[in-house]
Design a protein around this motif. Structure first.
Motif, PDB file in Angstrom:
ATOM      1  N   ILE A 240      20.656   2.213 -37.249  1.00 33.05           N
ATOM      2  CA  ILE A 240      19.413   2.021 -36.483  1.00 33.05           C
ATOM      3  C   ILE A 240      19.203   0.527 -36.299  1.00 33.05           C
ATOM      4  CG2 ILE A 240      16.911   2.311 -36.524  1.00 33.05           C
ATOM      5  CD1 ILE A 240      17.326   4.878 -38.093  1.00 33.05           C
ATOM      6  N   THR A 241      19.071   0.125 -35.074  1.00 36.95           N
ATOM      7  CA  THR A 241      18.879  -1.298 -34.768  1.00 36.95           C
ATOM      8  C   THR A 241      17.546  -1.592 -34.070  1.00 36.95           C
ATOM      9  OG1 THR A 241      20.078  -1.025 -32.671  1.00 36.95           O
ATOM     10  CG2 THR A 241      21.374  -1.704 -34.605  1.00 36.95           C
ATOM     11  N   GLU A 242      16.811  -0.549 -33.697  1.00 36.65           N
ATOM     12  CA  GLU A 242      15.535  -0.722 -33.013  1.00 36.65           C
ATOM     13  C   GLU A 242      14.380  -0.577 -34.014  1.00 36.65           C
ATOM     14  OE1 GLU A 242      15.131  -1.650 -29.971  1.00 36.65           O
ATOM     15  OE2 GLU A 242      17.295  -1.585 -29.505  1.00 36.65           O
ATOM     16  N   PRO A 243      13.423  -1.498 -34.028  1.00 32.56           N
ATOM     17  CA  PRO A 243      12.294  -1.428 -34.980  1.00 32.56           C
ATOM     18  C   PRO A 243      11.527  -0.112 -34.927  1.00 32.56           C
ATOM     19  CG  PRO A 243      12.357  -3.570 -33.877  1.00 32.56           C
ATOM     20  CD  PRO A 243      13.368  -2.695 -33.183  1.00 32.56           C
ATOM     21  N   GLU A 244      11.308   0.412 -33.717  1.00 37.35           N
ATOM     22  CA  GLU A 244      10.541   1.665 -33.604  1.00 37.35           C
ATOM     23  C   GLU A 244      11.275   2.817 -34.271  1.00 37.35           C
ATOM     24  OE1 GLU A 244       9.596   2.418 -29.566  1.00 37.35           O
ATOM     25  OE2 GLU A 244       8.313   0.644 -29.335  1.00 37.35           O
ATOM     26  N   ILE A 250      11.495   5.547 -41.781  1.00 37.29           N
ATOM     27  CA  ILE A 250      10.711   5.299 -42.992  1.00 37.29           C
ATOM     28  C   ILE A 250       9.632   6.362 -43.151  1.00 37.29           C
ATOM     29  CG2 ILE A 250       9.201   3.667 -44.181  1.00 37.29           C
ATOM     30  CD1 ILE A 250      12.122   2.822 -44.073  1.00 37.29           C
ATOM     31  N   ARG A 251       8.951   6.697 -42.052  1.00 34.43           N
ATOM     32  CA  ARG A 251       7.914   7.732 -42.129  1.00 34.43           C
ATOM     33  C   ARG A 251       8.510   9.087 -42.490  1.00 34.43           C
ATOM     34  NH1 ARG A 251       5.919   4.680 -37.704  1.00 34.43           N
ATOM     35  NH2 ARG A 251       7.004   6.041 -36.209  1.00 34.43           N
ATOM     36  N   ALA A 252       9.687   9.370 -41.968  1.00 34.97           N
ATOM     37  CA  ALA A 252      10.345  10.641 -42.287  1.00 34.97           C
ATOM     38  C   ALA A 252      10.715  10.711 -43.767  1.00 34.97           C
ATOM     39  CB  ALA A 252      11.600  10.801 -41.420  1.00 34.97           C
ATOM     40  N   ILE A 253      11.137   9.582 -44.328  1.00 33.51           N
ATOM     41  CA  ILE A 253      11.482   9.555 -45.755  1.00 33.51           C
ATOM     42  C   ILE A 253      10.243   9.781 -46.609  1.00 33.51           C
ATOM     43  CG2 ILE A 253      12.265   8.034 -47.623  1.00 33.51           C
ATOM     44  CD1 ILE A 253      14.238   6.780 -45.649  1.00 33.51           C
ATOM     45  N   ARG A 254       9.135   9.153 -46.219  1.00 35.22           N
ATOM     46  CA  ARG A 254       7.889   9.299 -46.996  1.00 35.22           C
ATOM     47  C   ARG A 254       7.376  10.730 -46.982  1.00 35.22           C
ATOM     48  NH1 ARG A 254       4.695   3.824 -44.915  1.00 35.22           N
ATOM     49  NH2 ARG A 254       5.943   2.329 -46.145  1.00 35.22           N
ATOM     50  N   SER A 255       7.639  11.435 -45.902  1.00 31.96           N
ATOM     51  CA  SER A 255       7.160  12.818 -45.800  1.00 31.96           C
ATOM     52  C   SER A 255       8.194  13.828 -46.298  1.00 31.96           C
ATOM     53  CB  SER A 255       6.786  13.135 -44.351  1.00 31.96           C
ATOM     54  OG  SER A 255       7.928  12.999 -43.499  1.00 31.96           O
ATOM     55  N   TYR A 256       9.284  13.346 -46.879  1.00 35.04           N
ATOM     56  CA  TYR A 256      10.339  14.231 -47.363  1.00 35.04           C
ATOM     57  C   TYR A 256       9.820  15.077 -48.524  1.00 35.04           C
ATOM     58  CZ  TYR A 256      14.788  15.675 -49.463  1.00 35.04           C
ATOM     59  OH  TYR A 256      15.828  16.412 -49.979  1.00 35.04           O
ATOM     60  N   ILE A 261      13.989  12.985 -57.357  1.00 36.67           N
ATOM     61  CA  ILE A 261      15.083  12.022 -57.506  1.00 36.67           C
ATOM     62  C   ILE A 261      15.653  11.635 -56.144  1.00 36.67           C
ATOM     63  CG2 ILE A 261      17.424  11.705 -58.410  1.00 36.67           C
ATOM     64  CD1 ILE A 261      16.647  13.405 -60.787  1.00 36.67           C
ATOM     65  N   VAL A 262      15.911  12.648 -55.299  1.00 35.98           N
ATOM     66  CA  VAL A 262      16.455  12.365 -53.968  1.00 35.98           C
ATOM     67  C   VAL A 262      15.449  11.569 -53.145  1.00 35.98           C
ATOM     68  CG1 VAL A 262      17.267  13.406 -51.815  1.00 35.98           C
ATOM     69  CG2 VAL A 262      17.923  14.406 -54.014  1.00 35.98           C
ATOM     70  N   ARG A 263      14.160  11.933 -53.251  1.00 35.75           N
ATOM     71  CA  ARG A 263      13.128  11.225 -52.498  1.00 35.75           C
ATOM     72  C   ARG A 263      13.060   9.760 -52.924  1.00 35.75           C
ATOM     73  NH1 ARG A 263       6.653  12.728 -52.272  1.00 35.75           N
ATOM     74  NH2 ARG A 263       6.091  11.102 -50.735  1.00 35.75           N
ATOM     75  N   ALA A 264      13.122   9.527 -54.241  1.00 43.12           N
ATOM     76  CA  ALA A 264      13.081   8.148 -54.748  1.00 43.12           C
ATOM     77  C   ALA A 264      14.303   7.362 -54.268  1.00 43.12           C
ATOM     78  CB  ALA A 264      13.028   8.158 -56.273  1.00 43.12           C
ATOM     79  N   ALA A 265      15.470   8.010 -54.258  1.00 42.67           N
ATOM     80  CA  ALA A 265      16.688   7.332 -53.798  1.00 42.67           C
ATOM     81  C   ALA A 265      16.591   6.967 -52.328  1.00 42.67           C
ATOM     82  CB  ALA A 265      17.903   8.226 -54.050  1.00 42.67           C
ATOM     83  N   LEU A 266      16.021   7.879 -51.521  1.00 43.19           N
ATOM     84  CA  LEU A 266      15.872   7.611 -50.094  1.00 43.19           C
ATOM     85  C   LEU A 266      14.902   6.453 -49.857  1.00 43.19           C
ATOM     86  CD1 LEU A 266      15.703  11.268 -48.700  1.00 43.19           C
ATOM     87  CD2 LEU A 266      17.556   9.613 -48.390  1.00 43.19           C
TER      88      LEU A 266
END
Length: 299
Positions: A240-244, A250-256, A261-266
């Motif tokens: 991913i090279t685009e800020p958007e 990042i938002r997808a990871i937070r809502s995982y 353990i996997v969530r913390a690693a992500l």
């Protein structure tokens, strides 16, 4: 008439040297004929028949006829056995004699050279590809990680040992190496594996050269690109090279909603820019929480 007189005068005048053609000297080599060898009968004591150049045929009381070459090296007289006639023919004995004389001309003792060649042949016969490979690994593993060492050993066990592992390393030809190892891996449809197998096996052969087991000319991998395996085109991982788009990730990871353990690693990975394998292999003793420092080691 005057011309004839001039020629006679030129030939017989005492001040004019006569040009008498010299006879070519009779060769000092290859004196013995096949007939002379056949007619040589045994006597009460051994005797020698000279073939020239100090090459002799020694006739034994039991009728055996032995080729012997007498030569001098470093001020010492030596006698070199060249075989028994007719197992070793005149042509073969003379070829060995010529080769020995060439070594002498270069300052090399022919008998010592032959002993070294025999020792080399015995060493090659006792050293298999697998034994040399293990010796190479033992000499290098202190510089490798456990993961890399395991890859090297598994690569050889799967791709080389079953086909050439028990072959004397001095007898492996380039054709055998290419067809039995490199192309066998390539034909499985794994070009990158074939390339890595070639690189590893080339190191084994090079170790054999460096330790004196085989000569450079006997190295079947003399050409490092032997086998014609092409390097596969590099395909970079998607990034991913685009800020958007990064914000969406990042938002997808937070809502995982997966395991903690996997969530913390992500969540941790984007902060340190390490590969997933590096994060997965991390250990607690690598972290200095007070200083906010991670001293990571290769996985």
């Amino acid at each position: 008439m005057s011309g004839v007189f001039f020629e006679v005068f030129w030939v017989f005048h005492p001040l004019v040297p006569l040009r008498i053609p010299r006879k070519m000297p009779k060769t000092l080599l290859h004196k013995l004929s096949r007939l002379a060898i056949l007619k040589a009968k045994p006597q009460v004591k051994p005797y020698l028949l000279s073939d020239g150049g100090r090459l002799f045929l020694r006739v034994q009381p039991d009728g055996a006829k032995l080729w012997r070459w007498k030569y001098e090296f470093a001020g010492k007289n030596k006698t070199m056995a060249l075989g028994t006639w007719p197992e070793v023919t005149e042509k073969e004995a003379r070829a060995a004699h010529a080769a020995g004389r060439e070594l002498l001309r270069k300052g090399v003792d022919p008998m010592r050279e032959r002993r070294m060649a025999k020792a080399q042949a015995r060493l090659q016969a006792s050293e298999t590809f697998e034994s040399v490979a293990k010796a190479w690994i033992a000499s290098q593993k202190s510089h490798w990680s456990e993961n890399y060492l395991d890859k090297i050993e598994r690569r050889l066990k799967k791709n080389a040992y079953p086909w050439i592992g028990q072959r004397s390393i001095g007898e492996i030809s380039t054709h055998e190496y290419v067809t039995e190892v490199i192309h066998r891996a390539r034909d499985r449809g794994v070009a990158d594996t074939a390339r890595r197998v070639r690189e590893t096996c080339n190191c084994v052969f090079r170790h054999a050269v460096e330790t004196g087991i085989i000569k450079v000319s006997e190295n079947p991998a003399l050409d490092p690109k032997v086998g014609g395996v092409r390097t596969p085109s590099v395909k970079h991982y998607a990034a991913i090279t685009e800020p958007e788009a990064l914000g969406q990730l990042i938002r997808a990871i937070r809502s995982y909603k997966g395991t903690p353990i996997v969530r913390a690693a992500l969540q941790f990975t984007p902060l340190v820019f390490q590969r997933p394998g590096q994060v997965r292999a991390a250990e607690w003793d690598q972290f200095d929480l007070k200083r906010g420092l991670w001293i990571c080691r290769p996985p």
